[in-house]
Design a protein around this motif. Structure first.
Motif, mmCIF file in Angstrom:
data_model
loop_
_atom_site.group_PDB
_atom_site.id
_atom_site.type_symbol
_atom_site.label_atom_id
_atom_site.label_comp_id
_atom_site.label_asym_id
_atom_site.label_seq_id
_atom_site.Cartn_x
_atom_site.Cartn_y
_atom_site.Cartn_z
ATOM 1 N N GLY A 233 0.810 -1.216 0.000
ATOM 2 C CA GLY A 233 0.000 0.000 0.000
ATOM 3 C C GLY A 233 0.841 1.262 0.000
ATOM 4 N N PRO A 234 0.184 2.391 0.169
ATOM 5 C CA PRO A 234 0.900 3.666 0.056
ATOM 6 C C PRO A 234 1.676 4.023 1.315
ATOM 7 N N THR A 235 2.695 4.839 1.128
ATOM 8 C CA THR A 235 3.372 5.470 2.253
ATOM 9 C C THR A 235 2.676 6.814 2.424
ATOM 10 N N VAL A 236 2.063 6.995 3.589
ATOM 11 C CA VAL A 236 1.114 8.102 3.724
ATOM 12 C C VAL A 236 1.777 9.387 4.229
ATOM 13 N N PRO B 260 -1.509 10.503 -2.791
ATOM 14 C CA PRO B 260 -1.108 9.586 -3.858
ATOM 15 C C PRO B 260 -1.289 10.283 -5.212
ATOM 16 N N HIS B 261 -0.391 10.033 -6.150
ATOM 17 C CA HIS B 261 -0.639 10.540 -7.500
ATOM 18 C C HIS B 261 -1.373 9.450 -8.289
ATOM 19 N N ILE B 262 -1.829 9.814 -9.477
ATOM 20 C CA ILE B 262 -2.658 8.850 -10.212
ATOM 21 C C ILE B 262 -1.846 7.634 -10.650
ATOM 22 N N GLY B 263 -0.516 7.760 -10.713
ATOM 23 C CA GLY B 263 0.334 6.602 -10.999
ATOM 24 C C GLY B 263 0.235 5.591 -9.856
ATOM 25 N N ASN B 264 0.323 6.086 -8.617
ATOM 26 C CA ASN B 264 0.150 5.186 -7.468
ATOM 27 C C ASN B 264 -1.208 4.491 -7.564
ATOM 28 N N MET B 265 -2.216 5.258 -7.950
ATOM 29 C CA MET B 265 -3.559 4.679 -7.974
ATOM 30 C C MET B 265 -3.701 3.617 -9.070
ATOM 31 N N ARG B 266 -2.834 3.688 -10.093
ATOM 32 C CA ARG B 266 -2.863 2.625 -11.109
ATOM 33 C C ARG B 266 -2.570 1.272 -10.449
ATOM 34 N N ALA B 267 -1.675 1.288 -9.458
ATOM 35 C CA ALA B 267 -1.316 0.037 -8.776
ATOM 36 C C ALA B 267 -2.536 -0.577 -8.083
ATOM 37 N N TYR B 268 -3.425 0.291 -7.584
ATOM 38 C CA TYR B 268 -4.589 -0.237 -6.845
ATOM 39 C C TYR B 268 -5.750 -0.568 -7.784
ATOM 40 N N VAL B 269 -5.817 0.124 -8.923
ATOM 41 C CA VAL B 269 -6.804 -0.270 -9.947
ATOM 42 C C VAL B 269 -6.425 -1.669 -10.437
ATOM 43 N N GLY C 35 8.933 3.907 8.702
ATOM 44 C CA GLY C 35 10.040 3.092 8.178
ATOM 45 C C GLY C 35 10.455 3.304 6.742
ATOM 46 N N HIS C 36 9.587 3.902 5.898
ATOM 47 C CA HIS C 36 9.938 4.024 4.476
ATOM 48 C C HIS C 36 10.832 5.254 4.303
ATOM 49 N N LEU C 37 12.056 5.019 3.864
ATOM 50 C CA LEU C 37 12.985 6.134 3.718
ATOM 51 C C LEU C 37 12.800 6.839 2.376
ATOM 52 N N GLY D 65 2.325 -5.317 -6.419
ATOM 53 C CA GLY D 65 2.948 -4.005 -6.204
ATOM 54 C C GLY D 65 3.344 -3.429 -7.548
ATOM 55 N N GLY D 66 3.809 -2.197 -7.523
ATOM 56 C CA GLY D 66 4.300 -1.584 -8.757
ATOM 57 C C GLY D 66 5.638 -2.200 -9.147
ATOM 58 N N ILE D 67 6.000 -2.028 -10.400
ATOM 59 C CA ILE D 67 7.196 -2.672 -10.962
ATOM 60 C C ILE D 67 8.480 -2.272 -10.221
ATOM 61 N N ASP D 68 8.487 -1.093 -9.619
ATOM 62 C CA ASP D 68 9.681 -0.674 -8.854
ATOM 63 C C ASP D 68 9.935 -1.617 -7.675
ATOM 64 N N HIS D 69 8.862 -2.185 -7.145
ATOM 65 C CA HIS D 69 9.028 -3.077 -5.988
ATOM 66 C C HIS D 69 9.686 -4.411 -6.355
ATOM 67 N N ARG D 70 9.716 -4.704 -7.644
ATOM 68 C CA ARG D 70 10.364 -5.947 -8.089
ATOM 69 C C ARG D 70 11.873 -5.872 -7.874
ATOM 70 N N HIS E 3 3.337 -7.599 -10.767
ATOM 71 C CA HIS E 3 3.720 -6.179 -10.763
ATOM 72 C C HIS E 3 3.083 -5.411 -11.903
ATOM 73 N N ASN E 4 2.504 -4.289 -11.558
ATOM 74 C CA ASN E 4 1.970 -3.410 -12.604
ATOM 75 C C ASN E 4 3.074 -2.473 -13.087
ATOM 76 N N ASN E 5 3.030 -2.183 -14.371
ATOM 77 C CA ASN E 5 3.992 -1.225 -14.908
ATOM 78 C C ASN E 5 3.565 0.197 -14.548
ATOM 79 N N PHE E 6 4.403 1.154 -14.870
ATOM 80 C CA PHE E 6 4.183 2.522 -14.429
ATOM 81 C C PHE E 6 3.273 3.321 -15.346
ATOM 82 N N LEU E 7 2.597 4.247 -14.759
ATOM 83 C CA LEU E 7 1.973 5.326 -15.501
ATOM 84 C C LEU E 7 3.066 6.383 -15.639
ATOM 85 N N VAL E 8 3.276 6.863 -16.836
ATOM 86 C CA VAL E 8 4.349 7.850 -17.019
ATOM 87 C C VAL E 8 3.786 9.118 -17.658
HETATM 88 P P1 AMP Z 1 4.433 4.373 -2.645
HETATM 89 O O1 AMP Z 1 3.382 5.146 -1.895
HETATM 90 O O2 AMP Z 1 5.477 5.250 -3.212
HETATM 91 O O3 AMP Z 1 4.995 3.231 -1.824
HETATM 92 O O4 AMP Z 1 3.718 3.727 -3.909
HETATM 93 C C1 AMP Z 1 2.493 3.043 -3.841
HETATM 94 C C2 AMP Z 1 2.362 2.081 -5.009
HETATM 95 O O5 AMP Z 1 2.364 2.772 -6.264
HETATM 96 C C3 AMP Z 1 3.501 1.078 -5.118
HETATM 97 O O6 AMP Z 1 2.956 -0.193 -5.456
HETATM 98 C C4 AMP Z 1 4.342 1.606 -6.258
HETATM 99 O O7 AMP Z 1 5.068 0.587 -6.872
HETATM 100 C C5 AMP Z 1 3.272 2.170 -7.167
HETATM 101 N N1 AMP Z 1 3.721 3.221 -8.096
HETATM 102 C C6 AMP Z 1 4.524 4.270 -7.828
HETATM 103 N N2 AMP Z 1 4.648 5.076 -8.906
HETATM 104 C C7 AMP Z 1 3.880 4.547 -9.881
HETATM 105 C C8 AMP Z 1 3.569 4.909 -11.241
HETATM 106 N N3 AMP Z 1 4.049 6.023 -11.805
HETATM 107 N N4 AMP Z 1 2.750 4.098 -11.936
HETATM 108 C C9 AMP Z 1 2.221 2.977 -11.386
HETATM 109 N N5 AMP Z 1 2.475 2.573 -10.117
HETATM 110 C C10 AMP Z 1 3.284 3.345 -9.366
#
Ligand code: AMP
Ligand code: ZN
Length: 480
Positions: free
Chosen positions: A36-39, A43-52, A78-80, A242-247, A274-279
């Motif tokens: 989930g998100p680090t609060v 959240p930006h809409i890219g983060n929300m793509r991960a939850y969609v 804990g999230h740095l 999770g998002g692809i960065d978490h891989r 893993h979902n890919n990113f919204l860019v």
């Molecule tokens: P965070 O709050 O930064 O931990 O991110 C929450 C979730 O959003 C994580 O699963 C990330 O991998 C994902 N995420 C972050 N940026 C993007 C993006 N641009 N597009 C899709 N997912 C993303």
């Protein structure tokens, strides 16, 4: 449901980089954990793509007959600022900058995130697990692995990545495919080693800190997901998302902890997805870049949030998706068309689907979703069903409800009027627009073209786009 579904569900497993048939750990059930998100911010809409994505996966598992248990965590400790163990705690930093309590910050942004979850018609998971509720369990977990798998430095307790087999296999570390990692903490044995527990530096105080055998401090970020997923879903469970960065870092580290804790090579989840990113055109979306793309901004500009959900569904979750306002506008038009097509079915009584054309479409829909969630194709099948003529209304309704239960566009609940979101900057009211349009129509009927043009200009000046002959009968649109 204990029988295997007729059509197997194939999902792409990042662990093996291949499509695999979903076979649940517990027959008939599907247990899913989503990072989930680090609060510390909206959240930006890219983060929300991960939850969609996670929601679409959950809805598909339900459609396939599995009893779903979904967990999404909320990271409030804990999230740095840098995933690779450097920087400051994101929440401590935000709290210091704004002279606010961390708890208030976490509450504010958790609520903002939940509002976006609702706006995007993402179903509520069975549990929202909050990291700070699990600190004693995290300490127990760390104690259990400390002797064999960790070492202590002045700054904290570190996980020795050489102590488990095949560290980083998920990220393909050590191959061309993996990312190299540089980690600046002094004294670490390997650059990839990571903090399990971070000691509060002498002379400093943190707003959030707990006592532990390694001194007062806070848990490392990766620990929470290992602990909460096992506590709520068992070990192993079915799918971790999770998002692809978490891989690259977070999930390999979770897996290493899970291997250590289970004294095995088990990764903890059968599937890692893993979902890919919204860019953005300018590159990776970041919370600090120019206009902050939040769901609220879409609404402020007059776009219904479900147009964004549809935009996500148009792409495969494993493909990068580029955001543009034009693309969002096109998605909104597609949504309007669907809402109008199903409007007539709202009051129809559901009837069992027997018509061959509908059963065929449902079978194709099942095949598309079973093929690693091919939402792009599923969406066109939904449109095909919505456009079907000379068909029993009750059956058509049942089929559409079944498809929409998977795609989550809420088609039978939202109306044309709901989709007309008023931009925040609008100054003219809907009633004024309608009244001016009537006067314009009268002027045209009387062949008073100068007067009719003047009225049109008046509307344009007020930010109204007049859409004569719009095939969707939309007639006008307020521009942001
Ligand atoms: P965070 O709050 O930064 O931990 O991110 C929450 C979730 O959003 C994580 O699963 C990330 O991998 C994902 N995420 C972050 N940026 C993007 C993006 N641009 N597009 C899709 N997912 C993303
Ligand atoms: Zn996580």
């Amino acid at each position: 449901m204990t029988d295997a579904p007729a059509l197997p569900l194939k999902l792409f497993n990042s662990l093996t980089r291949s499509l695999e048939e979903f076979v649940p750990v517990h027959p008939g059930e599907a247990r899913v954990y989503s990072c989930g998100p680090t609060v510390y911010n909206y959240p930006h809409i890219g983060n929300m793509r991960a939850y969609v994505f996670a929601d679409t996966l959950g809805r598909t598992l339900s459609f396939k007959g599995y009893k779903l248990t979904h967990v999404i965590n909320i990271t409030d400790v804990g999230h740095l600022t840098d995933d690779a163990d450097a920087g400051e705690d994101k929440l401590e930093k935000a709290a210091a900058e704004r002279a606010q309590s961390i708890w208030d910050i976490a509450r504010h942004y958790t609520e903002a995130y939940w509002a976006d979850i609702k706006a995007l018609n993402i179903r509520q998971p069975a549990h929202w697990s909050i990291a700070t509720d699990y600190v004693p369990q995290m300490i127990d977990f760390a104690k259990a692995i400390a002797d064999k798998h960790c070492y202590e430095l002045d700054s904290g307790l570190y996980f020795d990545t050489a102590s488990v087999n095949n560290y980083g296999r998920l990220a393909r570390h050590g191959t061309d495919e993996g990312e190299s990692r540089i980690d600046p903490v002094d004294g670490k044995r390997l650059p990839a080693d990571f903090a399990i527990w971070r000691k509060t530096p002498a002379g400093e105080t943190r707003q959030m800190e707990w006592d532990s055998p390694w001194g007062r401090g806070a848990p490392g970020w990766h620990l929470e997901c290992s602990v909460m997923s096992e506590a709520l879903l068992g070990f192993p469970f079915d799918i971790h998302t999770g998002g692809i960065d978490h891989r690259e870092i977070h999930h390999p580290n979770e897996i290493a902890q899970n291997q250590a804790h289970s004294c095995s090579d088990a990764s903890g989840a059968r599937f890692w997805m893993h979902n890919n990113f919204l860019v953005e055109r300018s590159g990776k979306m970041s919370k600090s870049s120019g206009e902050f793309l939040r769901v609220q901004l879409l609404t402020d500009k007059g776009y219904h949030p479900l147009a964004y959900r549809l935009l996500c569904l148009q792409a495969h979750y494993r493909s990068e998706l580029e955001f543009s306002w034009d693309g969002l506008g096109a998605a909104l038009t597609r949504l309007k068309r669907l809402v109008m097509a199903v409007a007539a079915l709202r009051d129809a009584d559901d009837a069992p689907v027997a018509d061959r054309r509908l059963t065929d479409l449902l079978a194709k829909f099942d095949a598309a979703m079973s093929d690693d969630l091919n939402t792009a194709v599923a969406l066109t099948l939904l449109e095909e069903a919505a456009a079907m003529k000379k068909i029993d209304a009750g059956q058509k309704r049942t089929a559409l409800v079944a498809m929409d239960a998977v795609l989550g566009l809420d088609l039978l609940a939202i109306s044309r009027a709901d989709l007309r979101v008023r931009p925040k900057s609008a100054t003219i009211t809907e009633a004024e627009i309608e009244a001016t349009l009537i006067r314009r129509k009268e002027a045209r009927a009387a062949k008073e073209f100068a007067a009719s043009d003047a009225l049109r200009d008046e509307l344009i000046a007020a930010g109204v786009e007049v859409m004569d002959g719009d095939p969707l009968g939309w007639d006008w649109r307020l521009e942001a």
